[in-house]
Design an enzyme around this catalytic site. Structure first.
Site, PDB file in Angstrom:
ATOM      1  N   ASP A 100      -9.741   3.310   1.737  1.00  0.00           N
ATOM      2  CA  ASP A 100      -9.840   2.937   3.161  1.00  0.00           C
ATOM      3  C   ASP A 100     -10.397   4.106   3.971  1.00  0.00           C
ATOM      4  OD1 ASP A 100      -8.915   0.391   2.842  1.00  0.00           O
ATOM      5  OD2 ASP A 100      -6.830   0.864   3.320  1.00  0.00           O
ATOM      6  N   LYS A 148       0.821  -1.226   0.000  1.00  0.00           N
ATOM      7  CA  LYS A 148       0.000   0.000   0.000  1.00  0.00           C
ATOM      8  C   LYS A 148       0.854   1.275   0.000  1.00  0.00           C
ATOM      9  CE  LYS A 148      -4.237  -1.648   2.144  1.00  0.00           C
ATOM     10  NZ  LYS A 148      -5.245  -1.409   3.175  1.00  0.00           N
ATOM     11  N   GLY A 185      -0.888   1.382   8.693  1.00  0.00           N
ATOM     12  CA  GLY A 185      -1.618   1.991   7.573  1.00  0.00           C
ATOM     13  C   GLY A 185      -3.079   2.252   7.895  1.00  0.00           C
ATOM     14  N   PRO A 237       5.091   3.099  21.661  1.00  0.00           N
ATOM     15  CA  PRO A 237       4.833   4.531  21.891  1.00  0.00           C
ATOM     16  C   PRO A 237       5.588   5.436  20.910  1.00  0.00           C
ATOM     17  CG  PRO A 237       5.457   3.412  23.935  1.00  0.00           C
ATOM     18  CD  PRO A 237       5.655   2.429  22.836  1.00  0.00           C
ATOM     19  N   ARG A 284       1.161  -0.483  21.084  1.00  0.00           N
ATOM     20  CA  ARG A 284       2.216  -1.128  21.864  1.00  0.00           C
ATOM     21  C   ARG A 284       3.561  -0.437  21.675  1.00  0.00           C
ATOM     22  NH1 ARG A 284       3.241  -6.762  18.547  1.00  0.00           N
ATOM     23  NH2 ARG A 284       3.856  -5.792  16.577  1.00  0.00           N
ATOM     24  N   LEU A 304     -11.564  -2.389  13.147  1.00  0.00           N
ATOM     25  CA  LEU A 304     -11.339  -2.444  11.696  1.00  0.00           C
ATOM     26  C   LEU A 304     -11.126  -3.872  11.201  1.00  0.00           C
ATOM     27  CD1 LEU A 304      -9.143   0.721  10.994  1.00  0.00           C
ATOM     28  CD2 LEU A 304     -11.608   0.510  11.306  1.00  0.00           C
TER      29      LEU A 304
HETATM   30  P1  NAP Z   1       0.069  -2.472   9.536  1.00  0.00           P
HETATM   31  O1  NAP Z   1       0.388  -1.261   8.745  1.00  0.00           O
HETATM   32  O2  NAP Z   1       0.941  -3.653   9.463  1.00  0.00           O
HETATM   33  O3  NAP Z   1      -0.044  -2.000  11.083  1.00  0.00           O
HETATM   34  C1  NAP Z   1      -0.343  -2.916  12.087  1.00  0.00           C
HETATM   35  C2  NAP Z   1      -0.416  -2.200  13.419  1.00  0.00           C
HETATM   36  O4  NAP Z   1      -0.824  -3.156  14.378  1.00  0.00           O
HETATM   37  C3  NAP Z   1       0.895  -1.629  13.918  1.00  0.00           C
HETATM   38  O5  NAP Z   1       0.606  -0.527  14.696  1.00  0.00           O
HETATM   39  C4  NAP Z   1       1.432  -2.767  14.785  1.00  0.00           C
HETATM   40  O6  NAP Z   1       2.262  -2.330  15.807  1.00  0.00           O
HETATM   41  C5  NAP Z   1       0.162  -3.234  15.415  1.00  0.00           C
HETATM   42  N1  NAP Z   1       0.242  -4.621  15.857  1.00  0.00           N
HETATM   43  C6  NAP Z   1       0.513  -5.703  15.085  1.00  0.00           C
HETATM   44  N2  NAP Z   1       0.473  -6.823  15.853  1.00  0.00           N
HETATM   45  C7  NAP Z   1       0.192  -6.427  17.115  1.00  0.00           C
HETATM   46  C8  NAP Z   1       0.041  -7.102  18.352  1.00  0.00           C
HETATM   47  N3  NAP Z   1       0.160  -8.432  18.417  1.00  0.00           N
HETATM   48  N4  NAP Z   1      -0.214  -6.369  19.455  1.00  0.00           N
HETATM   49  C9  NAP Z   1      -0.329  -5.042  19.387  1.00  0.00           C
HETATM   50  N5  NAP Z   1      -0.197  -4.328  18.250  1.00  0.00           N
HETATM   51  C10 NAP Z   1       0.062  -5.023  17.124  1.00  0.00           C
HETATM   52  O7  NAP Z   1      -1.398  -3.002   9.185  1.00  0.00           O
HETATM   53  P2  NAP Z   1      -2.646  -2.111   8.774  1.00  0.00           P
HETATM   54  O8  NAP Z   1      -2.704  -1.955   7.303  1.00  0.00           O
HETATM   55  O9  NAP Z   1      -2.641  -0.886   9.606  1.00  0.00           O
HETATM   56  O10 NAP Z   1      -3.854  -3.055   9.180  1.00  0.00           O
HETATM   57  C11 NAP Z   1      -4.153  -3.314  10.528  1.00  0.00           C
HETATM   58  C12 NAP Z   1      -5.441  -4.119  10.576  1.00  0.00           C
HETATM   59  O11 NAP Z   1      -6.525  -3.311  10.143  1.00  0.00           O
HETATM   60  C13 NAP Z   1      -5.463  -5.282   9.593  1.00  0.00           C
HETATM   61  O12 NAP Z   1      -4.889  -6.413  10.163  1.00  0.00           O
HETATM   62  C14 NAP Z   1      -6.926  -5.469   9.312  1.00  0.00           C
HETATM   63  O13 NAP Z   1      -7.465  -6.342  10.256  1.00  0.00           O
HETATM   64  C15 NAP Z   1      -7.483  -4.088   9.518  1.00  0.00           C
HETATM   65  N6  NAP Z   1      -7.844  -3.478   8.215  1.00  0.00           N
HETATM   66  C16 NAP Z   1      -9.139  -3.574   7.873  1.00  0.00           C
HETATM   67  C17 NAP Z   1      -9.572  -3.028   6.695  1.00  0.00           C
HETATM   68  C18 NAP Z   1     -11.024  -3.130   6.351  1.00  0.00           C
HETATM   69  O14 NAP Z   1     -11.385  -2.878   5.204  1.00  0.00           O
HETATM   70  N7  NAP Z   1     -11.873  -3.425   7.301  1.00  0.00           N
HETATM   71  C19 NAP Z   1      -8.673  -2.379   5.836  1.00  0.00           C
HETATM   72  C20 NAP Z   1      -7.331  -2.295   6.218  1.00  0.00           C
HETATM   73  C21 NAP Z   1      -6.935  -2.858   7.422  1.00  0.00           C
HETATM   74  P3  NAP Z   1       3.878  -2.248  15.609  1.00  0.00           P
HETATM   75  O15 NAP Z   1       4.101  -1.026  14.795  1.00  0.00           O
HETATM   76  O16 NAP Z   1       4.389  -2.156  16.988  1.00  0.00           O
HETATM   77  O17 NAP Z   1       4.291  -3.508  14.906  1.00  0.00           O
END
Ligand code: NAP
Length: 539
Positions: A354, A318, A387, A411, A409, A469
């Site tokens: 999004d 992305k 993201g 800061p 998690r 989400l």
């Molecule tokens: P990303 O960019 O990889 O970010 C993931 C975030 O989650 C980071 O802040 C990460 O923290 C944190 N994280 C990961 N594992 C964790 C854990 N075990 N405990 C605490 N924090 C944790 O992913 P993203 O694109 O933001 O997506 C996140 C989630 O949003 C996806 O998994 C999905 O379920 C949801 N999403 C939904 C939609 C929808 O259409 N509904 C669209 C996009 C995303 P660190 O930085 O410390 O690793």
């Protein structure tokens, strides 16, 4: 040369370790199609299967009203099959299979070369000959293989490699285009194996492949999401229902508009089911493909070759995709990420749906008009800093929320996100002492296959509304806890559907079939086994 049978467009390869298993698979295949490949090399002694072929054909004639078309294959071990015998023994099995009623035989080029032209010509007099080339590791240069195959007269040539990158798909499709331009009726079967090669299996018929292969559909009561039966005839083989009903492979044409999901992985996305159903409902000649790719430079070249009309972008591309597009809208630039691209006159135009996917359910939940902001003093907190958290922050700013806290998690990352986009960092330990009107959860915690986990404890859920989400499962543990605390809730499925609908409109200019998209999404999500099933260990 045997009389040319008129060939159905999809053949189901029947496999099994024993004769009864093989025949059982063939019978199940015959419930879908009259065109079945018997993988004789799968059983320890292929000769054992031969006496069962005439009764199988008779059975099919009484069931289908027409005799089954059976393709016999007895591929040798050195050539990727399981037959341990010599080339002479292989020819003997294939000739006897033809005598037993198999109208077609598949012979690999290595055996043809070993046996020589006379033996091949004799086999071709017994049955319609498919002369095949397979590469189970890569897709090599095509011209030398074509020359090698063409040395032997055959009824059909089969060229199958393994795709390791998307340009392998565009190469094999361009090859099919070139063969059908030269001959009125293509006598090539060509596609790529492997998960990367799936688009070529879906598009091969449209580009002139004489036929393609599909696995038997899974049993109606089977949980299909863990993947088809453990042992497939070939990697990347789609099942009959998916190939025909979801991708409509036998209805696509060279003019069909091609879309897809770019990501790594893409296997468990429900997007293909939703977008393909939506295209069909609006009567569009279009298909949405799984586009597994890690290298964006190679993907761009492949996309121009297909050619793609547009695509969705998911993890891990992305952010990086922003550098590959020719134009991105304000929201995508602000989010620093793109999830939707359309191709106009060769230029890649991008948006980030999004953000709209978060705004739309919030407007509904808080009964806001189209331009109406959230009330003054509205307080929101976002958990996570990736993201989706960025998209949530921009969405809340679009709704003119002035108090947005960011926690998680990590800061340092939270502070950076808050500083970059204008929120306030909040240490996670303080969450339970604060009250919010809205809490947005933007981490993968609680997502399938680890459904049942929650990143937050009940005492941290002091909000009026919790928006998780995560959309798979639609009802997460976090939402259950929030509900029990008396909070209102929004499922991530609402975001998923809203962003997918925006993508559909952006690509097609048409109103999306909202109800259908929701129904298909829920049907797809129900197919994921609770607790993660067999995939849990692999993720
Ligand atoms: P990303 O960019 O990889 O970010 C993931 C975030 O989650 C980071 O802040 C990460 O923290 C944190 N994280 C990961 N594992 C964790 C854990 N075990 N405990 C605490 N924090 C944790 O992913 P993203 O694109 O933001 O997506 C996140 C989630 O949003 C996806 O998994 C999905 O379920 C949801 N999403 C939904 C939609 C929808 O259409 N509904 C669209 C996009 C995303 P660190 O930085 O410390 O690793």
């Amino acid at each position: 040369m045997a009389n040319h049978p008129s060939l159905p467009r999809i053949c189901i390869p029947a496999t099994g370790r024993t004769t009864p298993e093989l025949l059982d698979y063939a019978r199940r295949a015959l419930c879908c199609t009259r065109f079945v490949e018997l993988r004789l090399d799968w059983v320890a002694n292929p000769a054992d299967v031969l006496p069962a072929i005439p009764p199988l054909l008779a059975e099919s004639a009484s069931q289908l009203g027409t005799r089954a078309l059976v393709l016999a294959t007895c591929r040798r071990q050195p050539n990727g099959g399981r037959f341990a015998g010599t080339v002479a023994e292989q020819f003997e099995v294939l000739e006897k299979a033809a005598a037993a009623g198999c109208r077609l035989v598949d012979l690999e080029i290595e055996s043809a070369e070993a046996a020589g032209p006379d033996a091949v010509a004799r086999l071709r007099r017994a049955a319609w000959l498919v002369l095949s080339f397979h590469d189970f590791r890569s897709l090599p240069k095509l011209a030398p293989i074509v020359r090698r195959l063409r040395k032997f007269p055959a009824d059909c040539y089969k060229l199958v490699g393994t795709a390791t990158r998307q340009t392998d798909n565009s190469r094999i499709l361009a090859f099919l285009d070139s063969t059908t331009e030269r001959t009125a009726q293509g006598n090539w079967i060509a596609f790529c194996m492997g998960e990367v090669g799936v688009p070529s299996r879906i598009l091969a018929l449209a580009r002139g492949s004489r036929f393609v292969y599909a696995a038997c559909p899974p049993d109606a009561d089977a949980r299909t999401i863990s993947g088809p039966p453990a042992e497939l005839a070939a990697p990347g083989l789609l099942d009959w229902t998916t190939l025909r009903d979801r991708y409509r492979a036998d209805h696509l044409t060279p003019r069909s508009a091609l879309y897809g999901l770019l990501g790594c992985p893409v296997r468990h996305s429900i997007g293909a089911a939703i977008h393909n159903a939506a295209f069909r409902a609006r009567g569009l000649d279009a298909v949405y493909l799984p586009l597994l790719a890690s290298d964006l430079r190679n993907f761009r070249k492949a996309a121009e070759g297909f050619p793609l009309a547009g695509f969705s972008v998911t993890i891990p591309h992305k952010q990086r995709m922003l550098r590959w597009v020719d134009r991105a809208d304000r929201a995508a630039r602000a989010a620093g990420a793109v999830n939707t691209v359309r191709v106009r006159r060769g230029r890649w135009e991008a948006i980030n749906t999004d953000i709209a996917g978060i705004v739309a359910p919030l407007r509904r939940a808080f009964r806001l008009g189209e331009r109406e902001p959230l009330p003054a003093g509205f307080r929101a907190v976002i958990v996570g800093n990736g993201g989706a958290a960025r998209a949530a922050l921009i969405a809340l700013q679009e709704l003119r929320c002035r108090s947005i806290a960011v926690t998680g998690r990590n800061p340092a990352k939270g502070s950076r996100l808050a500083r970059d986009l204008g929120g306030k960092p909040l240490p996670l330990e303080q969450l339970e002492r604060e009250r919010f009107d809205l809490l947005v959860h933007a981490t993968p915690v609680g997502m399938w296959p680890r459904a049942g986990e929650s990143i937050l404890r009940p005492e941290q859920l002091n909000g009026g509304l919790v928006f998780d989400l995560v959309y798979n499962p639609p009802e997460t543990r976090l939402l259950e806890l929030a509900w029990a605390r008396g909070c209102r809730t929004i499922s991530g499925l609402e975001m998923f559907l809203a962003q997918a609908a925006r993508q559909f409109a952006y690509w097609t200019g048409l109103e999306p079939p909202h109800h259908l998209m929701r129904r298909v999404a829920l049907d797809e999500l129900r197919r994921f086994p609770e607790g993660g099933g067999t995939e849990q260990r692999q993720q």
